[in-house]
Design a protein around this motif. Structure first.
Motif, PDB file in Angstrom:
ATOM      1  N   UNK A 121       0.829  -1.204   0.000  1.00 53.35           N
ATOM      2  CA  UNK A 121       0.000   0.000   0.000  1.00 53.35           C
ATOM      3  C   UNK A 121       0.864   1.256   0.000  1.00 53.35           C
ATOM      4  N   UNK A 122       1.929   1.265   0.817  1.00 49.41           N
ATOM      5  CA  UNK A 122       2.829   2.407   0.841  1.00 49.41           C
ATOM      6  C   UNK A 122       3.454   2.642  -0.531  1.00 49.41           C
ATOM      7  N   UNK A 123       3.920   1.566  -1.169  1.00 46.54           N
ATOM      8  CA  UNK A 123       4.551   1.696  -2.478  1.00 46.54           C
ATOM      9  C   UNK A 123       3.568   2.235  -3.519  1.00 46.54           C
ATOM     10  N   UNK A 124       2.334   1.770  -3.468  1.00 42.69           N
ATOM     11  CA  UNK A 124       1.318   2.222  -4.429  1.00 42.69           C
ATOM     12  C   UNK A 124       1.037   3.714  -4.250  1.00 42.69           C
ATOM     13  N   UNK A 125       0.871   4.144  -2.996  1.00 45.01           N
ATOM     14  CA  UNK A 125       0.596   5.552  -2.745  1.00 45.01           C
ATOM     15  C   UNK A 125       1.792   6.435  -3.089  1.00 45.01           C
TER      16      UNK A 125
ATOM     17  N   UNK B 226       2.144   6.690   6.988  1.00 47.65           N
ATOM     18  CA  UNK B 226       2.399   5.394   7.618  1.00 47.65           C
ATOM     19  C   UNK B 226       1.300   5.051   8.608  1.00 47.65           C
ATOM     20  N   UNK B 227       0.758   6.055   9.320  1.00 48.65           N
ATOM     21  CA  UNK B 227      -0.244   5.809  10.358  1.00 48.65           C
ATOM     22  C   UNK B 227      -1.439   5.016   9.850  1.00 48.65           C
ATOM     23  N   UNK B 228      -2.017   5.498   8.768  1.00 52.52           N
ATOM     24  CA  UNK B 228      -3.241   4.889   8.255  1.00 52.52           C
ATOM     25  C   UNK B 228      -3.003   3.433   7.880  1.00 52.52           C
ATOM     26  N   UNK B 229      -1.916   3.201   7.135  1.00 51.82           N
ATOM     27  CA  UNK B 229      -1.617   1.838   6.710  1.00 51.82           C
ATOM     28  C   UNK B 229      -1.266   0.950   7.896  1.00 51.82           C
TER      29      UNK B 229
ATOM     30  N   UNK C  81       0.234   1.046  17.460  1.00 54.73           N
ATOM     31  CA  UNK C  81      -0.134   2.339  16.871  1.00 54.73           C
ATOM     32  C   UNK C  81       0.829   3.439  17.320  1.00 54.73           C
ATOM     33  N   UNK C  82       1.293   3.350  18.553  1.00 53.20           N
ATOM     34  CA  UNK C  82       2.215   4.346  19.087  1.00 53.20           C
ATOM     35  C   UNK C  82       3.663   3.997  18.771  1.00 53.20           C
TER      36      UNK C  82
ATOM     37  N   UNK D 244       3.582  11.378  13.905  1.00 57.56           N
ATOM     38  CA  UNK D 244       2.873  11.268  12.632  1.00 57.56           C
ATOM     39  C   UNK D 244       3.935  11.156  11.546  1.00 57.56           C
ATOM     40  N   UNK D 245       4.093   9.968  10.980  1.00 49.96           N
ATOM     41  CA  UNK D 245       5.170   9.705  10.029  1.00 49.96           C
ATOM     42  C   UNK D 245       4.617   9.598   8.610  1.00 49.96           C
ATOM     43  N   UNK D 246       5.228  10.347   7.710  1.00 49.49           N
ATOM     44  CA  UNK D 246       4.895  10.260   6.295  1.00 49.49           C
ATOM     45  C   UNK D 246       6.102   9.714   5.557  1.00 49.49           C
ATOM     46  N   UNK D 247       5.923   8.633   4.816  1.00 48.46           N
ATOM     47  CA  UNK D 247       7.009   8.025   4.053  1.00 48.46           C
ATOM     48  C   UNK D 247       7.129   8.763   2.721  1.00 48.46           C
ATOM     49  N   UNK D 248       8.344   9.219   2.412  1.00 44.66           N
ATOM     50  CA  UNK D 248       8.547   9.960   1.165  1.00 44.66           C
ATOM     51  C   UNK D 248       9.376   9.194   0.139  1.00 44.66           C
ATOM     52  N   UNK D 249      10.074   8.145   0.559  1.00 47.60           N
ATOM     53  CA  UNK D 249      10.775   7.289  -0.410  1.00 47.60           C
ATOM     54  C   UNK D 249      11.092   5.941   0.225  1.00 47.60           C
TER      55      UNK D 249
END
Length: 533
Positions: free
Chosen positions: A211-215, A224-227, A342-343, A522-527
């Motif tokens: 899912x991360x790779x697709x997004x 990352x949180x949602x997934x 989650x944490x 709150x982590x956002x994966x950028x690569x």
């Protein structure tokens, strides 16, 4: 998973983690005179109050210089006004960490009196004695000295209407008859899931990475949180109960329903990022009415009731009704276990991401080499051959423990030692510990504020692990029916290791952006750089 605080409900399982010798906690009884402290070993316990007052009981270290007896500094301020002032400082004027640091500096002591949120009108008595160093903090684990009844979330307890009318295991003191039965049930649940953990985790987190790779391909970044919330819930349901939520009436709604339900319990001690006066009125002054999440909770309950029949059968053998068992299974899975993942997983991803490519490369090499040496399969034996990976997980649990707040009420007069002094606490006083200050105590850990990936490798492992306290007890000890240590202690360590392993089986390195959330980072994966060797 965890005792508020997000405790991981307790269950003792040996997941082939390395055998550690139990650290002997220095426990002696101390008699106090006006001139000196005389230390004598404990020979027994007293079950009834004596006819004359018993001397305070203390934890002290044989052979160490006697520390001065001091009055606990600090005060609670004017009734009603003092607790509200402390609450505003805690959430807004200073922030949580600075709130504690400023008081340590003001009183020149890591032990002091203060008020803890939420205060009026949710908590009738917000007064605590704060223990903010690695030496005084562990008294909170000693159930012979402190009571844990209804203290899971601190100075207040959420309505039992949020848990089907039952006080769940996390709120029970070990002295209560139901405690041992319910903890035994959680032990049974963990033991029965033992063989499904590794394959279940691999399947669920493969879905997460896909899912991360697709997004990333579509948007250039991915939350990352949602997934992670969805992957963690699916994994727990599959491993514990053999049920796949997307194939049931619950569908993919589980994580969102749980998040709302958790806010109704932890809202009084959370900051949701709302405007100050809105947040104060909405969640810090009056409890949210449970009726607003009644239908959501019923959907979760129905899923667990239909999925956990074999565990309910075991509960009846232990003298627990199927209904009470189900409410406890829901709480243990959704609040304790999912709450911890989650944490902790985003926090661990944050620390590993910030450490940079050098650590990423070392982890990838170690993990892939150990798996190849074990026939290409991930096994418990293979993970024992990954010392850096294991150290990284322990360091993550040390530097940012998923259960930061601990409470206990003194069962008797106590003498509690910090590094610098001895303090007398009276029976009935509430003790509070902020765990990140205990596990980042500079008198115990060098470079205590830094993330040091190899801190727990070699000889340091045995020496320092007793000071890793995330599980409501030292990492060198184990949960039992008679203590409040997280029943799923070994389970949590295992799934945290699996997360790091699966990440670096698949990727050489990654980049992230980090923001704030009510619970953790709150982590956002950028690569994501796919494995190249």
């Amino acid at each position: 998973m965890a005792s508020a605080s997000f405790p991981f409900t307790s269950v003792h399982l040996q997941f082939n983690s390395p055998n550690k010798s139990l650290s002997s906690l220095p426990t002696t009884t101390t008699r106090l005179s006006t001139r000196r402290v005389v230390v004598r070993p404990i020979r027994g316990s007293v079950s009834e109050k004596p006819s004359i007052p018993a001397p305070p009981v203390a934890v002290s270290e044989p052979g160490k210089p006697k520390l001065p007896l001091k009055k606990i500094p600090g005060n609670y301020g004017v009734p009603f006004v003092g607790p509200i002032k402390d609450r505003l400082d805690y959430f807004y004027n200073q922030g949580r960490d600075e709130f504690f640091k400023s008081k340590i500096q003001k009183y020149h002591s890591t032990v002091f009196r203060t008020n803890m949120p939420p205060g009026p009108f949710i908590a009738p008595n917000p007064r605590v004695v704060a223990l903010l160093d690695g030496k005084s903090f562990p008294v909170l684990f000693d159930v012979s000295k402190v009571e844990k009844k209804d203290l899971f979330t601190g100075t207040y307890m959420p309505s039992t209407d949020l848990t089907g009318g039952y006080r769940t295991l996390s709120y029970l003191d070990p002295s209560e008859p139901k405690h041992a039965k319910l903890k035994q049930l959680i032990f049974f649940l963990l033991k029965s899931s033992r063989d499904k953990v590794i394959p279940g985790f691999e399947a669920s987190y493969t879905e997460l990475f896909e899912k991360l790779e697709k997004e990333l391909a579509q948007k250039g970044k991915s939350s990352f949180q949602t997934a992670n919330d969805q992957a963690a819930f699916n994994f727990l349901a599959r491993a514990f109960f053999g049920s796949n939520p997307p194939n049931t009436k619950l569908g993919v709604d589980g994580p969102s329903l749980i998040s709302k339900w958790v806010v109704f319990q932890l809202g009084p001690v959370l900051s949701l990022g709302l405007p100050k006066f809105v947040q104060e009125l909405l969640i810090h002054t009056f409890p949210l009415p449970p009726v607003l999440v009644k239908k959501d909770y019923q959907r979760l309950y129905d899923f667990f009731y239909e999925s956990s029949g074999f565990v309910q059968d075991e509960a009846e053998k232990l003298g627990i009704s199927r209904e009470e068992a189900c409410h406890n299974l829901l709480f243990a899975t959704c609040f304790n276990s999912l709450g911890g993942m989650k944490i902790f997983f985003p926090n661990m991803l944050k620390w590993i991401g910030r450490a940079g490519v050098k650590l990423h490369t070392e982890l990838a090499q170690e993990i892939r080499s150990a798996i190849r040496s074990n026939g290409g399969e991930l096994t418990m034996a293979a993970m024992e051959q990954m010392p850096l990976m294991k150290s990284v997980v322990y360091e993550g649990l040390r530097i940012e423990p998923p259960v930061p707040l601990q409470y206990g009420k003194a069962k008797k007069d106590l003498l509690i030692e910090s590094h610098d002094a001895v303090f007398e606490v009276k029976e009935g006083e509430m003790l509070f510990g902020f765990q990140p200050f205990a596990t980042k105590d500079p008198k115990i850990f060098e470079r205590s504020e830094e993330f040091v990936p190899d801190r727990f490798m070699g000889d340091n492992e045995e020496r320092l692990l007793k000071h890793v306290l995330w599980s409501n007890g030292p990492e060198t000890e184990q949960p039992t029916l008679g203590n409040k240590q997280c029943a799923g202690k070994d389970f949590v360590v295992l799934v945290s290791r699996l997360f790091v392993v699966e990440l670096f089986r698949r990727y050489d390195s990654f980049d992230i952006e980090v923001g704030k959330s009510a619970l953790g980072a709150a982590v956002t994966v950028t690569s994501l750089k796919r494995a190249s060797f």
